[in-house]
Structure formats: C-alpha cells, structure tokens
Design an enzyme around this catalytic site. Structure first.
Site, short mmCIF file in Angstrom:
data_model
loop_
_atom_site.label_atom_id
_atom_site.label_comp_id
_atom_site.label_asym_id
_atom_site.label_seq_id
_atom_site.Cartn_x
_atom_site.Cartn_y
_atom_site.Cartn_z
NE ARG A 43 -3.10 0.80 -0.70
CZ ARG A 43 -3.39 0.95 -1.99
NH1 ARG A 43 -3.00 2.03 -2.64
NH2 ARG A 43 -4.03 0.02 -2.64
CE LYS A 92 -1.84 28.31 -4.14
NZ LYS A 92 -2.87 28.86 -5.06
CE LYS A 112 1.58 35.08 -2.79
NZ LYS A 112 1.69 34.64 -4.20
CD GLU A 120 0.64 37.82 -6.18
OE1 GLU A 120 0.94 36.62 -6.09
OE2 GLU A 120 -0.19 38.38 -5.42
CG ASP A 144 -2.37 36.71 -8.80
OD1 ASP A 144 -2.35 35.53 -9.19
OD2 ASP A 144 -3.02 37.09 -7.81
#
Length: 292
Positions: free
Chosen positions: A98, A133, A165, A199, A228
């Site tokens: 597994r 992510k 950002k 960004e 973005d």
C-alpha cells in the site's frame, strides 16, 4: 532533488505510520517461508514517476525483496502495461504494497497532469511551473513528479528567493511611501545573487515596479514580475510593456481550458498550483501471486 537518503526518511516514516507494530494480517495469514511475485500494472494511461520511491518501500521493509522497474520516470505508458515486477518474501511484499502504491500513484498522477499542461502550452515558449501548494512533507516527491511530466519547479522554499506578494507590498509601501522606493530599498538590502520576484494584480502597478532599475550600488532591478489573475488582454499589454526587462510570470485562473490562451500572450512562465494540489492519483495496481 530526490537523493536516496531523503527517499528513505520519508518512506520509512510512511511505513512506520502504516505498520507501527508490524503487519498483523500478513504475519498471521502468510507463512514465513512463502514467496511472492507482484506486477505493478497500469489500469489507465499516464506518465510514470516515483520508481525509486516505490522500490524503497519494499527494500526498507525487507532487503531480500527485489524490484525490477520496467520504466524510467518520465516515460509514458498505456493501460495494461506492466511497469515493474516485485519478487521476494511474500510477507514483506504485502506489508509494503500500500505504501509503495500510494507514492507511485500520487507521483504518476502529478506527472500525468503536468504533461497535459505542457502539451497544451507546446510551441509557445512558456514554461509550466509548480508552486508551493504541495503536501506538507512531500514537496520533493511532488516536485520531482512535476519534472517527470515535463514541467519546471518554482522556488523550492521561502528561503530560496524573495517573492513580494500583495500583503508584503502593503507593508512596504506603508513604510517607504511608494512601491518603487520600497522595492529599491529591498534590492539594496539584498546580496546581488538573490532573485527578486514581485506579484502585481493590476496594470497600474507595473510602472512603479519597472522604475526600479540598476544604478549606483544596485546591480539589478526586479528579476520576475508575476501578473496575477490578469485578463488575456492585460497579459498581452503587460508583456509588451515589460519588453524583456524581467521574466514575466502568469498566475491565477489557469486550467487545462485556459492555459493555451495564456501561453499565447507571450508570458515566460505559467505557474499552476493545481499540478500538485489537485492532481488525481493514477489508477495503478499491484497483482500479487503468492507461492508456498
């Protein structure tokens, strides 16, 4: 990215999680002397990734188990293909089954999805890149899988590059009074080897970023500008205005239906969080034959 020591650490933790006090089922039902042969088979087409990780699950469970991989990472396969053969003590094979499958299914799913994005953007010159992510603890595995599918990796971690950002910019502008001054102060404080990406989410921010230029005591301007959630028209306008002075990255609203049009705007990089956070595990199976 995937050295054996890292593979062994992560796979060992997974094996310990799955059988912390041993495999009660195999230990009870399967004779100790029984041997088995297991074939890793594809139940759907895809791109292979995670061969070394799959093999480690068996080697770490019982070093007497042998894994013969029929494909290299990045190879394509069809439904019904045999991707590898595992032979050795049956108890160990059943215990590791597994965990080995979980990793190779996950990684091959990422590689297969990445290959679809790469194919959709083919001919444009745009790179398909992943993001941060990723599943905590599995970043190296998942980013290796992106490369297996023909994609590229973004910065590996927060330690690798500066990426300013919207929330960073809000703090910087409040302190320095303007975006240009804020970014200039940031560049001046950094070693010349540190890459800086900014960004923006509106075209009216672009001139302020482009105004940060090399000068006395400053080796370079902003290295990458991320546009973005821009419309296609605004992406084309942004690419034209940047005009090669920085790498242009597109992000947001990217999926298999939109990526070709985004690539056609002339951007250099398209970052796609879905490569790792939304990839479906590929349907692979391990057909085991136990011999007394």
């Amino acid at each position: 990215m995937l050295d054996q020591a890292h593979i062994d650490r992560v796979v060992s933790a997974a094996l310990d999680e799955d059988a912390p006090w041993g495999d009660v089922t195999s230990g009870t039902l399967i004779p100790e002397v029984a041997r088995a042969t297991a074939e890793l088979r594809a139940r759907e087409p895809g791109v292979f990734s995670g061969g070394a990780v799959f093999a480690a699950a068996f080697a770490l469970t019982d070093p007497r188990i042998a894994v013969d991989l029929r494909l290299a990472d990045g190879d394509r396969f069809a439904a019904g293909d045999t991707l590898g053969v595992v032979t050795g003590p049956a108890r160990g094979i059943l215990t590791a089954e597994r965990i080995g499958l979980n990793f190779v299914q996950r990684m091959s799913g990422i590689a297969t999805l990445t290959a679809a994005y790469v194919a959709a953007a083919a001919g444009s010159g745009a790179r398909i890149a992943d993001t941060r992510k990723t599943t905590p603890g599995l970043r190296r595995f998942e980013r290796h899988a992106v490369r297996s599918g023909g994609g590229h990796n973004h910065r590996f971690s927060l330690s690798d590059a500066v990426m300013a950002k919207d929330n960073h910019l809000a703090v910087l502008v409040a302190r320095h009074g303007s975006l240009t001054a804020a970014l200039g102060a940031t560049l001046d404080a950094l070693p010349h080897t540190t890459h800086v990406e900014v960004e923006i989410d509106r075209l009216d921010q672009l001139d302020a970023v482009l105004a940060v230029t090399p000068g006395p005591g400053r080796a370079r301007g902003v290295g990458t500008i991320m546009l973005d959630n821009f419309s296609l028209d605004d992406l084309r306008t942004g690419v034209a205005r940047i005009a090669g002075r920085a790498t242009v990255e597109a992000s947001g609203g990217v999926n298999l239906d939109t990526v070709a049009a985004i690539a056609a705007t002339g951007v250099d990089v398209i970052s796609v969080g879905a490569l790792t956070h939304s990839a479906r595990a590929l349907d692979l199976g391990l057909d085991v034959r136990v011999e007394e």
